[in-house]
Enzyme design. Structure first.
Site, PDB file in Angstrom:
ATOM      1  N   HIS A  75     -13.864  -6.117 -78.372  1.00 55.85           N
ATOM      2  CA  HIS A  75     -14.803  -7.225 -78.604  1.00 55.85           C
ATOM      3  C   HIS A  75     -15.611  -7.617 -77.358  1.00 55.85           C
ATOM      4  CE1 HIS A  75     -12.533  -7.367 -82.206  1.00 55.85           C
ATOM      5  NE2 HIS A  75     -11.596  -8.198 -81.816  1.00 55.85           N
ATOM      6  N   LYS A  79      -4.654 -15.939 -74.802  1.00 54.31           N
ATOM      7  CA  LYS A  79      -3.997 -16.671 -75.894  1.00 54.31           C
ATOM      8  C   LYS A  79      -3.412 -17.933 -75.288  1.00 54.31           C
ATOM      9  CE  LYS A  79      -3.785 -13.282 -79.182  1.00 54.31           C
ATOM     10  NZ  LYS A  79      -4.606 -13.477 -80.376  1.00 54.31           N
TER      11      LYS A  79
HETATM   12  C1  BG6 Z   1      -8.583  -9.763 -83.169  1.00 56.79           C
HETATM   13  C2  BG6 Z   1      -7.432  -9.774 -82.224  1.00 56.79           C
HETATM   14  O1  BG6 Z   1      -9.263  -8.545 -83.121  1.00 56.79           O
HETATM   15  O2  BG6 Z   1      -9.474 -10.812 -82.828  1.00 56.79           O
HETATM   16  C3  BG6 Z   1      -6.712 -11.120 -82.241  1.00 56.79           C
HETATM   17  O3  BG6 Z   1      -6.514  -8.751 -82.581  1.00 56.79           O
HETATM   18  C4  BG6 Z   1      -7.702 -12.234 -81.993  1.00 56.79           C
HETATM   19  O4  BG6 Z   1      -5.672 -11.169 -81.306  1.00 56.79           O
HETATM   20  C5  BG6 Z   1      -8.898 -12.107 -82.908  1.00 56.79           C
HETATM   21  O5  BG6 Z   1      -7.044 -13.456 -82.217  1.00 56.79           O
HETATM   22  C6  BG6 Z   1      -9.967 -13.107 -82.563  1.00 56.79           C
HETATM   23  O6  BG6 Z   1     -10.952 -13.062 -83.538  1.00 56.79           O
HETATM   24  P1  BG6 Z   1     -11.742 -14.359 -83.969  1.00 56.79           P
HETATM   25  O7  BG6 Z   1     -12.748 -13.870 -84.928  1.00 56.79           O
HETATM   26  O8  BG6 Z   1     -10.729 -15.284 -84.570  1.00 56.79           O
HETATM   27  O9  BG6 Z   1     -12.318 -14.894 -82.711  1.00 56.79           O
END
Ligand code: BG6
Length: 494
Positions: free
Chosen positions: A240, A340
């Site tokens: 991401h 986290k």
């Molecule tokens: C996921 C991760 O790809 O993205 C998670 O595995 C994370 O650990 C999540 O919490 C976050 O995504 P969003 O859309 O909730 O920001």
């Protein structure tokens, strides 16, 4: 209208399916985007049947959507759900699946196979699908969706890719990164390339540094089995955050098609200066949450979470400093961080500009003029904000920071959630917001040296109290003292 299709979810009782996929499909149904005959086949190991699963799915949606759940839509959506009990390690199950898909009269022949599974399961499941003829496009199209992380490291990603291609052609494979489906992430692209004003400033001459932050107050929830083997670098940064970086840093594509877009993103990833092992400590930092307080409630430490190995040194916080060695960005640091159990849940891109070259106000009451910032809020607030200095009214020369707000959050109308948008793209066969393998490969090249060093340094990891912004020691990544993490989109909270 979309093509009719049978949407098969592997791992349908797991975290992702419960929190994202089922709600996304329900919302698409509510928005009238699914064809009447679309079926959702949910593969799970548990000894359930379709009526039981429909009740379970209703509870999941009820818990997630509360009062927003529409009973009429829910009834229609329930009718689409079919439970298919299977152990994914049992090849026989895939034969049965093939028969069910072929012979159930109301199942459309086009099929999506969504692997919402542990990364180690992608290879065997894709192989079983192919071995049982499920990847063959004889009567309709067949598409395979692979979640991130794509592989465990660079080498594993190569093996996985090779193995997928034995059964599926590249056009059938959709490597998902749901951040690319987020509206503001896409807005980065529009903001940059639909406005002329910023382009002259968008380079190393004017930009001091770029920060990309994703923080969450949530811990690892019930995902220890996956997370303890992955960690924040693999879980968030390799996919991401690096994708967001590519959108900030890329050149405009020649045309707006999937391949041109991905070509430009690859160029950025290729230009990231490799981090030699000897520089890992200077360019990367990791930490793990200890006990603390979140929303005035006690939160356990990572090591106390169920399923985490006793002396685990898996990072729940990771920060990187990267350099992109091309004409536009040479010497501009890009700071990426994720964690986290942080103080707040938010994702934002913060771009800090340089100071004006002339210290014109040195002799006035303005001791130091704060630099301009451009802030792109991804979530929860979706906004575009520029911070400028203006003169404060009154006697003497004083300035204050003001924000020009081009927020998109006040817009009304139906907004697609990231998964909703991407599931539609899969059904439409549009690869633009999915990763091509070379992107994945280059992203692994960026993080691989860090993973290697961290994997052998297992005696110690910094900790931070749950509910904080991470350890102070992480600030060592900054090039200069006047650079620090920007935690908020608001001026006063800096
Ligand atoms: C996921 C991760 O790809 O993205 C998670 O595995 C994370 O650990 C999540 O919490 C976050 O995504 P969003 O859309 O909730 O920001």
């Amino acid at each position: 209208m979309l093509d009719p299709c049978t949407f098969v979810i592997f791992g349908s009782t797991g975290h992702l399916a419960r929190t994202k996929l089922l709600p996304a499909l329900y919302h698409l149904d509510r928005a009238g985007r699914l064809t009447d005959d679309m079926a959702v086949v949910c593969v799970g190991r548990r000894a359930w049947d379709t009526p039981y699963w429909r009740d379970e799915a209703s509870k999941i949606l009820q818990a997630k959507l509360g009062e927003a759940l529409d009973s009429e839509v829910l009834n229609r959506f329930r009718g689409r759900l079919q439970y298919f009990r299977a152990d994914i390690h049992d090849e026989e199950a895939f034969k049965r699946l093939q028969e069910v898909l072929e012979t159930t009269p109301n199942f459309p022949a086009n099929a999506v196979f969504y692997l919402s599974l542990a990364p180690t399961e992608y290879r065997p499941v894709a192989r079983h699908l192919a071995d049982n003829g499920l990847s063959e496009e004889t009567s309709g199209w067949r598409r395979l969706v692979i979640e991130k992380p794509f592989g465990y490291d660079l080498e594993d990603a190569q093996v996985l890719n090779h193995s997928l291609h034995r059964g599926f052609a590249e056009q059938q494979i959709f490597r998902i990164d749901h951040y690319l489906g987020k509206e503001t992430v896409q807005n980065v692209f529009v903001f940059r390339f639909a406005n002329l004003m910023l382009e002259p400033l968008w380079n190393r001459n004017y930009i001091d540094h770029v920060q990309i932050t994703h923080s969450e107050t949530a811990g690892i929830e019930d995902r220890a089995a996956y997370y303890d083997g992955a960690g924040a670098l693999r879980d968030m940064i390799q996919s991401h955050l690096l994708q967001m970086l590519t959108l900030v840093a890329m050149e405009p594509p020649a045309i707006l098609d999937a391949e041109s877009l991905r070509d430009e993103k690859v160029k950025v990833l290729k230009s990231i200066r490799p981090i030699p092992k000897s520089a890992v400590h200077a360019q990367a930092f990791r930490a793990q949450y200890g006990r603390g307080r979140i929303d005035s409630r006690e939160a356990p430490s990572y090591l106390e979470e169920e399923g985490v190995a006793e002396r685990s040194t898996t990072e729940t916080y990771a920060a990187l400093k990267l350099y992109i060695d091309n004409w536009r960005w040479r010497h501009v640091p890009f700071y990426l961080r994720t964690g986290k159990r942080m103080a707040r849940s938010s994702s934002q891109i913060s771009i800090r500009f340089k100071h004006p070259p002339q210290q014109l106000f040195r002799e006035t009451q303005i001791a130091e003029i704060p630099p301009n910032w451009l802030l792109l809020g991804i979530q929860p607030e979706q906004c575009l904000r520029a911070e400028l200095q203006v003169r404060e009214g009154g006697i003497g020369m004083r300035t204050r920071t003001t924000q020009l707000d081009a927020s998109t959050c006040t817009q009304t109308g139906y907004r697609l959630d990231a998964y909703e948008a991407l599931l539609l793209d899969v059904i439409e066969g549009d690869h633009s917001l999915f990763l091509r393998y070379d992107e994945v490969n280059w992203a692994w090249q960026v993080v691989d040296p860090i993973l290697k060093v961290w994997s052998i340094e297992r005696d110690f990891i910094h900790t931070y109290p749950a509910g904080s912004w991470g350890p102070k020691e992480g600030d060592r990544l900054f090039e200069r003292e006047d650079q620090k993490w920007r935690d908020s989109l608001m001026e006063e909270n800096r």
